[in-house]
Design a protein around this motif. Sequence first.
Motif, PDB file in Angstrom:
ATOM      1  N   ILE A   1       0.839  -1.204   0.000  1.00 15.90           N
ATOM      2  CA  ILE A   1       0.000   0.000   0.000  1.00 15.90           C
ATOM      3  C   ILE A   1       0.869   1.247   0.000  1.00 15.90           C
ATOM      4  N   LEU A   2       1.962   1.227   0.770  1.00 17.44           N
ATOM      5  CA  LEU A   2       2.861   2.372   0.812  1.00 17.44           C
ATOM      6  C   LEU A   2       3.400   2.703  -0.577  1.00 17.44           C
ATOM      7  N   LYS A   3       3.761   1.665  -1.326  1.00 14.92           N
ATOM      8  CA  LYS A   3       4.250   1.866  -2.694  1.00 14.92           C
ATOM      9  C   LYS A   3       3.153   2.459  -3.568  1.00 14.92           C
ATOM     10  N   GLN A   4       1.934   1.952  -3.408  1.00 14.27           N
ATOM     11  CA  GLN A   4       0.798   2.481  -4.164  1.00 14.27           C
ATOM     12  C   GLN A   4       0.553   3.952  -3.820  1.00 14.27           C
ATOM     13  N   VAL A   5       0.673   4.295  -2.548  1.00 10.39           N
ATOM     14  CA  VAL A   5       0.481   5.677  -2.108  1.00 10.39           C
ATOM     15  C   VAL A   5       1.546   6.582  -2.719  1.00 10.39           C
ATOM     16  N   GLU A   6       2.790   6.120  -2.687  1.00  8.39           N
ATOM     17  CA  GLU A   6       3.888   6.921  -3.238  1.00  8.39           C
ATOM     18  C   GLU A   6       3.741   7.155  -4.737  1.00  8.39           C
TER      19      GLU A   6
END
Length: 243
Positions: A225-230
Amino acid sequence: MYEKARFLPAGDKSLIIEFGDSISPEINKKIRDMYLAIEKSGLDGIIEMVPTYRSILVSYNPLNIIYEDLCHKLRELEDNLNDSGSEPAKVVEIPTIYGGDYGPDIEFVAQHNDLSVNEVIEIHSSRDYLIYMLGFTPGFPYLGGMSEKIETPRLKTPRTKIPAGSVGIAGKQTGIYPIDSPGGWQLIGRTPVKLFDPFAEPPVLLNPGDYVRFVPIDEKEYKYILKQVEENKFTVNIALLDK
């Protein structure tokens, strides 16, 4: 809750609409309904509104509307709130990883309340939390409705830096740190979701009067999710409150 809201001057360009002298879901609902009614009304001269636990601060341009006329128009809006109906509140799902480096105080919270870490996670993520107000830092939600079973006092010595997304407990409240900042809440987890982004429109994810639902995730899901957010590819799940 007062039978009628009180209108109080706050300097020469603002007024306070005060709905009561306590913190309660009923007062918060009145605040939310009034806030939305003012937004929809398109009243000339309104510059900004700031909802709090029991009131709304309304800033206005006195060259467009004088205090007495504004009070009169706001009273009309209040009198018609029941006729206009309420919009259903939203529930924003906040994926959260609990414990470990992400929630270094969760074991203390568990020990303080004679619970296991898993019981703390289950209790914390088992309900929807009313967003009473935003404050402290941009987009910081003060959430109501936490179980007394995990109530825990603040840290004796605040941390100088808490990572953005950290989920904490302070007394009877729980909340989320939107940006890196000092703070004294007991940290039990972290979300990869951005609550505040100055380049987004709107810049703040959560709104007073809506609800937060914490959804437990593991580290693999957190990093995904963090990668998707970034990459600006992640969208939070939002539902309408079913109650």
